[in-house]
Design a protein around this motif. Structure first.
Motif, PDB file in Angstrom:
ATOM      1  N   ARG A   1      -7.629  -0.615  -3.168  1.00  0.00           N
ATOM      2  CA  ARG A   1      -6.581  -0.148  -4.082  1.00  0.00           C
ATOM      3  C   ARG A   1      -7.075  -0.143  -5.525  1.00  0.00           C
ATOM      4  NH1 ARG A   1      -1.554  -3.871  -1.959  1.00  0.00           N
ATOM      5  NH2 ARG A   1      -1.919  -3.568   0.276  1.00  0.00           N
TER       6      ARG A   1
ATOM      7  N   LYS B   1       0.860  -1.189   0.000  1.00  0.00           N
ATOM      8  CA  LYS B   1       0.000   0.000   0.000  1.00  0.00           C
ATOM      9  C   LYS B   1       0.897   1.240   0.000  1.00  0.00           C
ATOM     10  CE  LYS B   1      -3.665   0.041   2.608  1.00  0.00           C
ATOM     11  NZ  LYS B   1      -4.543   0.146   3.814  1.00  0.00           N
ATOM     12  N   ASN B   2       1.029   1.827  -1.163  1.00  0.00           N
ATOM     13  CA  ASN B   2       1.854   3.024  -1.350  1.00  0.00           C
ATOM     14  C   ASN B   2       1.029   3.982  -2.211  1.00  0.00           C
ATOM     15  OD1 ASN B   2       3.721   4.974  -2.296  1.00  0.00           O
ATOM     16  ND2 ASN B   2       5.422   3.534  -2.015  1.00  0.00           N
ATOM     17  N   TRP B   3       0.291   4.884  -1.554  1.00  0.00           N
ATOM     18  CA  TRP B   3      -0.675   5.702  -2.266  1.00  0.00           C
ATOM     19  C   TRP B   3      -0.047   6.642  -3.301  1.00  0.00           C
ATOM     20  CZ3 TRP B   3      -5.069   3.634  -2.382  1.00  0.00           C
ATOM     21  CH2 TRP B   3      -5.612   2.994  -1.268  1.00  0.00           C
ATOM     22  N   PRO B   4       1.122   7.244  -3.050  1.00  0.00           N
ATOM     23  CA  PRO B   4       1.724   8.076  -4.110  1.00  0.00           C
ATOM     24  C   PRO B   4       2.020   7.289  -5.380  1.00  0.00           C
ATOM     25  CG  PRO B   4       2.705   8.630  -1.997  1.00  0.00           C
ATOM     26  CD  PRO B   4       1.857   7.420  -1.760  1.00  0.00           C
ATOM     27  N   ARG B   5       2.546   6.063  -5.233  1.00  0.00           N
ATOM     28  CA  ARG B   5       2.835   5.251  -6.423  1.00  0.00           C
ATOM     29  C   ARG B   5       1.559   4.735  -7.073  1.00  0.00           C
ATOM     30  NH1 ARG B   5       7.444   0.875  -5.549  1.00  0.00           N
ATOM     31  NH2 ARG B   5       6.712   0.416  -7.665  1.00  0.00           N
ATOM     32  N   ILE B   6       0.552   4.420  -6.269  1.00  0.00           N
ATOM     33  CA  ILE B   6      -0.736   4.009  -6.833  1.00  0.00           C
ATOM     34  C   ILE B   6      -1.342   5.156  -7.635  1.00  0.00           C
ATOM     35  CG2 ILE B   6      -3.111   3.407  -6.224  1.00  0.00           C
ATOM     36  CD1 ILE B   6      -1.993   1.742  -3.922  1.00  0.00           C
ATOM     37  N   THR B   7      -1.217   6.371  -7.109  1.00  0.00           N
ATOM     38  CA  THR B   7      -1.720   7.542  -7.827  1.00  0.00           C
ATOM     39  C   THR B   7      -0.967   7.752  -9.130  1.00  0.00           C
ATOM     40  OG1 THR B   7      -2.340   8.603  -5.736  1.00  0.00           O
ATOM     41  CG2 THR B   7      -2.121  10.016  -7.679  1.00  0.00           C
TER      42      THR B   7
ATOM     43  N   ILE C   1      -8.712   6.974 -10.254  1.00  0.00           N
ATOM     44  CA  ILE C   1      -7.700   7.959 -10.664  1.00  0.00           C
ATOM     45  C   ILE C   1      -7.476   7.886 -12.174  1.00  0.00           C
ATOM     46  CG2 ILE C   1      -5.253   8.553 -10.489  1.00  0.00           C
ATOM     47  CD1 ILE C   1      -5.403   7.663  -7.550  1.00  0.00           C
TER      48      ILE C   1
ATOM     49  N   ASP D   1      -8.422  -4.686   1.361  1.00  0.00           N
ATOM     50  CA  ASP D   1      -7.389  -3.724   0.977  1.00  0.00           C
ATOM     51  C   ASP D   1      -7.153  -3.748  -0.530  1.00  0.00           C
ATOM     52  OD1 ASP D   1      -7.106  -2.991   3.567  1.00  0.00           O
ATOM     53  OD2 ASP D   1      -5.257  -4.125   3.939  1.00  0.00           O
TER      54      ASP D   1
ATOM     55  N   VAL E   1      -9.549   2.819  -5.982  1.00  0.00           N
ATOM     56  CA  VAL E   1      -8.875   4.118  -6.019  1.00  0.00           C
ATOM     57  C   VAL E   1      -8.056   4.252  -7.294  1.00  0.00           C
ATOM     58  CG1 VAL E   1      -7.137   5.560  -4.888  1.00  0.00           C
ATOM     59  CG2 VAL E   1      -8.848   4.350  -3.518  1.00  0.00           C
ATOM     60  N   TRP E   2      -7.303   3.206  -7.624  1.00  0.00           N
ATOM     61  CA  TRP E   2      -6.458   3.235  -8.819  1.00  0.00           C
ATOM     62  C   TRP E   2      -7.305   3.431 -10.079  1.00  0.00           C
ATOM     63  CZ3 TRP E   2      -6.126   0.005 -13.109  1.00  0.00           C
ATOM     64  CH2 TRP E   2      -4.996   0.163 -13.911  1.00  0.00           C
TER      65      TRP E   2
END
Length: 288
Positions: free
Chosen positions: A218, A170-176, A225, A214, A221-222
């Motif tokens: 992801r 879970k790495n939200w900046p990289r997922i974004t 975006i 989870d 959200v992914w």
């Protein structure tokens, strides 16, 4: 080594060695590309001049149109929307910076081509732990198979970048970042965009390193975006061009024509290669 490793780069010795290896591969591929560019090779695909006109008009006058292509469709004089606007935005930006010339356009195609090979090597070597031999053979096998100037090549570059940017944890900046790159892929080519979104959607769901809740979060959200990025950029371009209805009809017509061309049986030898040779080759190579 695990079958899939994380592509996050830190300061440990193994990561430093990975960077050195990637820099070496990039230097070799760049040198080859510069030699080919110096000799004005290879001859670009016929799509390059066809799609350069609307990009040039966009860079020069802010108008996305293709009057020189009216022999294909008379409505191209008022707008050019047989693809989403991503490719034209990228190429228009390049033309704005480096001008319109044969050398400039060939340099653009070599930059895209080299970027694909470097990212594919990184994906195979550092994400999935393939050997140097297998990773090198993979990029060598497609080196001459990618026609320079096709609008799908930037989409291929963005799709591999989205794959590399997607983390296992879970790495939200990289997922974004990965979601934005996936949306940009869809913005350049619908086929590659749908393909990479479906692929990464599946990979995130089958990743058992996290609970299903989870993983579902992801994916949601992914995907949101990616869709938001695509919708926002497309809306801005169409709002500036005042051509929503024209864009719809041109894209719909183009997809119908493309579907007629694609939905047919391949040539016999290609069919033999895809069904009778390639699967056995993959079975032999992947375990290595």
């Amino acid at each position: 080594q695990s079958p899939e490793t994380n592509c996050g780069f830190s300061g440990n010795p193994s990561t430093i060695n990975q960077w050195k290896e990637l820099v070496f591969v990039t230097a070799v591929l760049t040198a080859v590309a510069l030699i080919l560019w110096w000799r004005f090779l290879p001859l670009p695909h016929g799509d390059l001049p066809f799609y350069t006109e609307p990009a040039y008009l966009l860079a020069k006058f802010g108008t996305l149109a293709g009057p020189g292509s009216q022999y294909v469709d008379l409505t191209y004089q008022r707008g050019f929307y047989n693809y989403p606007p991503g490719h034209y935005l990228l190429l228009a930006g390049w033309i704005k910076l480096f001008g319109l010339s044969p050398d400039s356009l060939l340099a653009y195609t070599h930059l895209i081509h080299t970027g694909i090979l470097v990212l594919l090597y990184a994906l195979l070597r550092f994400r999935y732990g393939c050997s140097r031999l297998i990773s090198s053979l993979a990029i060598l096998s497609i080196f001459a198979k990618m026609p320079h100037g096709r609008p799908d090549l930037p989409a291929c570059l963005l799709s591999i970048a989205a794959w590399i940017a997607l983390p296992r944890e879970k790495n939200w900046p990289r997922i974004t970042l990965s979601g934005c790159l996936a949306g940009a892929t869809l913005l350049v080519s619908p086929g590659f965009g749908v393909g990479i979104i479906a692929t990464l959607f599946f990979l995130m769901l089958v990743n058992r390193d996290a609970p299903f809740r989870d993983r579902a979060l992801r994916v949601t959200v992914w995907g949101g975006i990616a869709g938001l990025f695509f919708a926002c950029i497309t809306a801005i371009v169409l709002w500036e061009q005042h051509s929503w209805l024209l864009a719809y009809w041109q894209f719909r017509t183009s997809m119908l024509v493309r579907g007629t061309q694609v939905n047919q049986l391949p040539q016999f030898m290609l069919y033999v290669y895809l069904v009778g040779i390639l699967p056995f080759a993959l079975v032999a190579v992947l375990p290595a």
